[in-house]
Design a protein around this motif. Sequence first.
Motif, PDB file in Angstrom:
ATOM      1  N   THR A 268       0.832  -1.210   0.000  1.00 53.94           N
ATOM      2  CA  THR A 268       0.000   0.000   0.000  1.00 53.94           C
ATOM      3  C   THR A 268       0.861   1.251   0.000  1.00 53.94           C
ATOM      4  OG1 THR A 268      -0.223  -0.413   2.389  1.00 53.94           O
ATOM      5  CG2 THR A 268      -2.186  -0.734   1.022  1.00 53.94           C
ATOM      6  N   ASP A 269       0.494   2.202  -0.844  1.00 46.41           N
ATOM      7  CA  ASP A 269       1.110   3.525  -0.740  1.00 46.41           C
ATOM      8  C   ASP A 269       0.400   4.258   0.398  1.00 46.41           C
ATOM      9  OD1 ASP A 269       2.746   5.664  -1.137  1.00 46.41           O
ATOM     10  OD2 ASP A 269       2.059   6.124  -3.161  1.00 46.41           O
ATOM     11  N   SER A 270       1.115   5.237   0.962  1.00 49.39           N
ATOM     12  CA  SER A 270       0.694   5.825   2.232  1.00 49.39           C
ATOM     13  C   SER A 270      -0.453   6.817   2.139  1.00 49.39           C
ATOM     14  CB  SER A 270       1.897   6.517   2.860  1.00 49.39           C
ATOM     15  OG  SER A 270       2.517   7.359   1.898  1.00 49.39           O
TER      16      SER A 270
ATOM     17  N   GLY B 100      -0.375  10.124   0.966  1.00 54.39           N
ATOM     18  CA  GLY B 100      -0.039  11.543   0.772  1.00 54.39           C
ATOM     19  C   GLY B 100       0.120  11.896  -0.693  1.00 54.39           C
ATOM     20  N   PHE B 101       0.808  11.036  -1.437  1.00 57.37           N
ATOM     21  CA  PHE B 101       1.038  11.316  -2.857  1.00 57.37           C
ATOM     22  C   PHE B 101      -0.280  11.382  -3.617  1.00 57.37           C
ATOM     23  CE2 PHE B 101       1.651   9.708  -7.189  1.00 57.37           C
ATOM     24  CZ  PHE B 101       2.562  10.632  -7.657  1.00 57.37           C
ATOM     25  N   GLN B 102      -1.200  10.464  -3.287  1.00 61.17           N
ATOM     26  CA  GLN B 102      -2.484  10.450  -3.980  1.00 61.17           C
ATOM     27  C   GLN B 102      -3.241  11.739  -3.713  1.00 61.17           C
ATOM     28  OE1 GLN B 102      -1.212   7.656  -2.459  1.00 61.17           O
ATOM     29  NE2 GLN B 102      -0.750   6.820  -4.460  1.00 61.17           N
TER      30      GLN B 102
ATOM     31  N   LEU C  97       4.422   7.853   5.234  1.00 58.23           N
ATOM     32  CA  LEU C  97       3.880   9.096   4.687  1.00 58.23           C
ATOM     33  C   LEU C  97       5.072   9.999   4.387  1.00 58.23           C
ATOM     34  CD1 LEU C  97       1.101  10.477   4.085  1.00 58.23           C
ATOM     35  CD2 LEU C  97       1.452  11.765   6.192  1.00 58.23           C
ATOM     36  N   ASP C  98       5.094  10.562   3.189  1.00 62.20           N
ATOM     37  CA  ASP C  98       6.197  11.432   2.788  1.00 62.20           C
ATOM     38  C   ASP C  98       5.650  12.763   2.291  1.00 62.20           C
ATOM     39  OD1 ASP C  98       5.041  10.084   0.645  1.00 62.20           O
ATOM     40  OD2 ASP C  98       6.879   9.946  -0.515  1.00 62.20           O
ATOM     41  N   ASP C  99       6.512  13.753   2.275  1.00 63.07           N
ATOM     42  CA  ASP C  99       6.149  15.078   1.766  1.00 63.07           C
ATOM     43  C   ASP C  99       6.608  15.123   0.310  1.00 63.07           C
ATOM     44  OD1 ASP C  99       5.710  17.736   1.224  1.00 63.07           O
ATOM     45  OD2 ASP C  99       6.830  18.505   2.949  1.00 63.07           O
TER      46      ASP C  99
ATOM     47  N   ILE D 215      12.838   7.908  -0.279  1.00 66.76           N
ATOM     48  CA  ILE D 215      13.858   8.956  -0.454  1.00 66.76           C
ATOM     49  C   ILE D 215      13.300  10.077  -1.329  1.00 66.76           C
ATOM     50  CG2 ILE D 215      16.125   9.430  -1.473  1.00 66.76           C
ATOM     51  CD1 ILE D 215      16.710   6.404  -0.725  1.00 66.76           C
ATOM     52  N   GLN D 216      13.409  11.310  -0.820  1.00 68.67           N
ATOM     53  CA  GLN D 216      13.002  12.486  -1.593  1.00 68.67           C
ATOM     54  C   GLN D 216      14.240  13.354  -1.842  1.00 68.67           C
ATOM     55  OE1 GLN D 216      10.177  12.861  -3.051  1.00 68.67           O
ATOM     56  NE2 GLN D 216       8.910  11.324  -2.029  1.00 68.67           N
ATOM     57  N   GLY D 217      14.052  14.534  -2.380  1.00 65.24           N
ATOM     58  CA  GLY D 217      15.188  15.425  -2.658  1.00 65.24           C
ATOM     59  C   GLY D 217      15.219  15.942  -4.082  1.00 65.24           C
TER      60      GLY D 217
ATOM     61  N   ILE E  82      12.506   5.009  -3.771  1.00 63.88           N
ATOM     62  CA  ILE E  82      12.952   6.287  -4.323  1.00 63.88           C
ATOM     63  C   ILE E  82      11.693   6.967  -4.849  1.00 63.88           C
ATOM     64  CG2 ILE E  82      14.427   7.409  -6.037  1.00 63.88           C
ATOM     65  CD1 ILE E  82      16.155   4.815  -6.024  1.00 63.88           C
ATOM     66  N   GLY E  83      11.335   8.121  -4.267  1.00 72.49           N
ATOM     67  CA  GLY E  83      10.107   8.810  -4.650  1.00 72.49           C
ATOM     68  C   GLY E  83      10.382  10.089  -5.409  1.00 72.49           C
ATOM     69  N   GLY E  84       9.306  10.793  -5.732  1.00 68.97           N
ATOM     70  CA  GLY E  84       9.420  12.109  -6.347  1.00 68.97           C
ATOM     71  C   GLY E  84       9.905  12.093  -7.778  1.00 68.97           C
ATOM     72  N   LEU E  85       9.706  10.961  -8.481  1.00 68.88           N
ATOM     73  CA  LEU E  85      10.286  10.843  -9.825  1.00 68.88           C
ATOM     74  C   LEU E  85       9.293  10.506 -10.921  1.00 68.88           C
ATOM     75  CD1 LEU E  85      13.702   9.035  -9.355  1.00 68.88           C
ATOM     76  CD2 LEU E  85      13.278  11.382 -10.103  1.00 68.88           C
ATOM     77  N   SER E  86       8.004  10.607 -10.665  1.00 67.64           N
ATOM     78  CA  SER E  86       7.090  10.237 -11.747  1.00 67.64           C
ATOM     79  C   SER E  86       6.386  11.475 -12.288  1.00 67.64           C
ATOM     80  CB  SER E  86       6.088   9.201 -11.253  1.00 67.64           C
ATOM     81  OG  SER E  86       5.507   9.632 -10.043  1.00 67.64           O
ATOM     82  N   GLY E  87       7.066  12.612 -12.204  1.00 68.26           N
ATOM     83  CA  GLY E  87       6.410  13.879 -12.532  1.00 68.26           C
ATOM     84  C   GLY E  87       6.771  14.476 -13.869  1.00 68.26           C
TER      85      GLY E  87
ATOM     86  N   VAL F 105      11.399   1.963  -7.118  1.00 68.98           N
ATOM     87  CA  VAL F 105      11.222   3.290  -7.718  1.00 68.98           C
ATOM     88  C   VAL F 105       9.723   3.490  -7.945  1.00 68.98           C
ATOM     89  CG1 VAL F 105      11.864   4.894  -9.541  1.00 68.98           C
ATOM     90  CG2 VAL F 105      13.486   3.137  -8.823  1.00 68.98           C
ATOM     91  N   MET F 106       9.138   4.469  -7.264  1.00 62.79           N
ATOM     92  CA  MET F 106       7.679   4.606  -7.216  1.00 62.79           C
ATOM     93  C   MET F 106       7.106   5.304  -8.463  1.00 62.79           C
ATOM     94  SD  MET F 106       7.126   5.586  -3.225  1.00 62.79           S
ATOM     95  CE  MET F 106       5.522   4.770  -3.148  1.00 62.79           C
ATOM     96  N   GLY F 107       5.985   4.760  -8.946  1.00 65.45           N
ATOM     97  CA  GLY F 107       5.237   5.439 -10.006  1.00 65.45           C
ATOM     98  C   GLY F 107       5.800   5.279 -11.404  1.00 65.45           C
TER      99      GLY F 107
HETATM  100  N1  GUN Z   1       4.083   7.459  -6.104  1.00 66.55           N
HETATM  101  C1  GUN Z   1       4.885   7.974  -7.068  1.00 66.55           C
HETATM  102  N2  GUN Z   1       5.819   8.773  -6.520  1.00 66.55           N
HETATM  103  C2  GUN Z   1       5.617   8.766  -5.181  1.00 66.55           C
HETATM  104  C3  GUN Z   1       6.270   9.420  -4.072  1.00 66.55           C
HETATM  105  O1  GUN Z   1       7.241  10.156  -4.214  1.00 66.55           O
HETATM  106  N3  GUN Z   1       5.753   9.150  -2.829  1.00 66.55           N
HETATM  107  C4  GUN Z   1       4.680   8.332  -2.640  1.00 66.55           C
HETATM  108  N4  GUN Z   1       4.232   8.135  -1.392  1.00 66.55           N
HETATM  109  N5  GUN Z   1       4.054   7.719  -3.659  1.00 66.55           N
HETATM  110  C5  GUN Z   1       4.523   7.937  -4.904  1.00 66.55           C
END
Ligand code: GUN
Length: 413
Positions: free
Chosen positions: A101-103, A105-107, A155-157, A199-201, A225-230, A256-258
């Motif tokens: 499960t994703d947490s 916050g991203f959704q 949960l991540d920012d 991981i963010q940044g 590793i988050g923050g990369l599907s944008g 690697v998420m997303g």
């Molecule tokens: N899904 C795609 N990217 C992210 C991310 O950076 N954080 C979370 N929680 N879910 C994601």
Amino acid sequence: ASTIASQSSAALTFDLIARCSTTRARASNLTLPHGPVQLPIFMPVATQASLKGLTPEQLEETGCRLCLNNTYHLGLKPGQDVLDAVGGAHKLQGWDHNILTDSGGFQMVSLLKLANITEDGVRFLSPHDGSPMLLTPEHSIDLQNSIGSDIIMQLDDVLVTTSPDAARMREAMLRSVRWLDRCVAAHRNPTTQNLFCIIQGGLDDEMRRECCAAMVQRDTPGIAIGGLSGGEAKSDFCRVVATCTEMLPELKPRYVMGIGYPEDLVVSVALGADMFDCVWPTRTARFGNAITRHGVLNLKNAVYADDFGPIEDGCGCICCRRPDSASSTSPSQTQSIPTTTTAEGGDSSGAINVTRAFVHHNTAKETAAAHLLTIHNVWHQLNLMREIRAAIIEDRYPAYLHQWFADFYGDKS
Ligand code: GUN
């Protein structure tokens, strides 16, 4: 292949079984509370506790043993009381295999424009009745504990923009580390559910390194590793994944998420990543798009109206496989793929002989073809990962990559 090295934590075992000699690609076996999964892996997304249109049996038949659910969606409906009463998401959806499960916050940040992040958590207005709500790290973990998923995410920012100001990016990165500590403290089931850090940044290598160091120190059983599907440039994406994997411990799964475009999967594996998820393969199926070895085909296109061939020649999915053709001995069959047993007995292939013409006709009017195309696309993604794994184990991954790009982008040279 035999195990090179292993590491276990309370609810997970990671067995490294092969390393590519020229890239950072690796193959491993991950054992979770609901059974083993082979890495690298693509995880399809079952947002509302199902892959849209598919039964759990159909999902199982694709070979899937680990899928995603979303805390945000399940927490709103059916809600925590129902999840507690039924005994978690596995029971709710009749799925005896693994769930991540994703947490949440991203959704919220990506779906709701009105989400507002403070140190407490993510504030948002309920999509049901507009009432103000707050998702804290503690609440997200509490919900994921009720869901009972095998892997739960902190949960991540998350910042969705590709070029935010550096000060806000740094705040988000440091806050994600603080929120991980709150998640660890709140986690009720550490012996049955694996909490992964994220991981963010942004696109800043130094910030990524600082975040990796802080997260690795906290010693979670797996690392994302988050923050990369944008929609960042591919060169930035690759640089950031490589910066992170270089710092991560070898004997933990790296997610690697997303990420789900085939070209991103094959490259990310070469950069040392093991796990991926994305809604794209299933969403694009509902628009009539078939993912194939030779690129993505839009079967709504008029040229397919009288094309009576399978969605993809040689594919082993239940739609495409033809029991009496060479496809039943495709390379993918050398890997362990679940076989279907039919009531009639026979060769147990379960083939249903779907044609492109049927998909073309039906997607314009009905939903059956969208479901069948969903099965094909999920199979395609999982089979791609099986091929990648076989290539790594046989130490021919660079040659596989070369051929894959030539096939996918039509370079016949
Ligand atoms: N899904 C795609 N990217 C992210 C991310 O950076 N954080 C979370 N929680 N879910 C994601």
